[in-house]
Design an enzyme around this catalytic site. Sequence first.
Site, PDB file in Angstrom:
ATOM      1  NE  ARG A  38      36.306  47.053  29.988  1.00 49.27           N
ATOM      2  CZ  ARG A  38      37.599  47.367  29.967  1.00 49.27           C
ATOM      3  NH1 ARG A  38      38.451  46.600  29.344  1.00 49.27           N
ATOM      4  NH2 ARG A  38      38.035  48.448  30.582  1.00 49.27           N
ATOM      5  CB  ILE A  54      37.233  52.142  28.485  1.00 48.54           C
ATOM      6  CG1 ILE A  54      36.140  51.209  29.015  1.00 48.54           C
ATOM      7  CG2 ILE A  54      38.361  51.331  27.908  1.00 48.54           C
ATOM      8  CD1 ILE A  54      35.531  50.306  27.913  1.00 48.54           C
ATOM      9  CB  SER A  55      37.221  52.745  34.347  1.00 46.94           C
ATOM     10  OG  SER A  55      36.985  54.129  34.251  1.00 46.94           O
ATOM     11  CD  GLN A  56      41.655  47.593  37.507  1.00 47.23           C
ATOM     12  OE1 GLN A  56      41.872  48.659  38.084  1.00 47.23           O
ATOM     13  NE2 GLN A  56      42.110  46.451  37.950  1.00 47.23           N
ATOM     14  N   PRO A  57      37.781  47.157  34.476  1.00 42.02           N
ATOM     15  CG  PRO A  57      37.553  45.335  33.022  1.00 42.02           C
ATOM     16  CD  PRO A  57      38.548  46.362  33.489  1.00 42.02           C
TER      17      PRO A  57
END
Length: 217
Positions: free
Chosen positions: A35, A61-64
């Site tokens: 990431r 970038i979205s939360q994992p």
Amino acid sequence: MPEFAELRERMVQRQIEARGITDPAILDAFREVPREAFVSADYASAAYEDHPLPIEARQTISQPYIVALMIAAAGIKPGDKVLEVGAGSGYAAAVMSRIVREVIGIERQHDLVEVARERLKRLGYDNVRIVEGDGTRGCPSEAPFDAILAAASGSHIPKPLLGELAPGGRLVMPIGDPGWAQELVKVTKLPDGRITQESLGGVRFVPLIGEEGWSER
Ligand code: SAM
């Protein structure tokens, strides 16, 4: 400071597995994708934190965990062809590419398209393609798709996306006003063409902007 590999393993265990996503194929995909390579150098040290991060073009970038939740809900499997609307940094597309046959990511911001394409090529993800365009209009040249995920919140489910789902296909996307409560929904196209819809709970995403989405503010 722990190594990225150690931080990545911790993210998988504490943010994803501990919250109930236990499919080994999904966990291994998150273990594989670096990431830190999908954010700018300024944010690399925060790459495995439990929240979204800024990327180019004032996007995120979205939360994992949310990426994992959407992937699990979409029920993707090895032979699938998947469309991601709102490819952004390319991270979620890269994760899905470890599980399925092919991923098409569509992104409306030219700068993000360029960066994501270069990055995915450099990292060797050769079953992911990034297309530039308005994903609310679907991606007719690549349809049909076994699963469609949208990483931006729409005003409604765009009709072209429903049309591009294969029989048995699943669509997962947030619906709702960008400034307010949004709901993650899962739509399934049954083998006979009928559509079912279920709610997966509240989420917060950037707006889906386009012909069948919100207009630019
Ligand atoms: N999945 C991405 C990742 O892993 O980095 C995060 C995407 S970000 C939360 C949402 C993205 O949707 C933004 O990059 C935005 O430009 C894009 N977007 C918004 N409306 C769109 C549309 N109609 N078509 C394609 N992309 C769109």
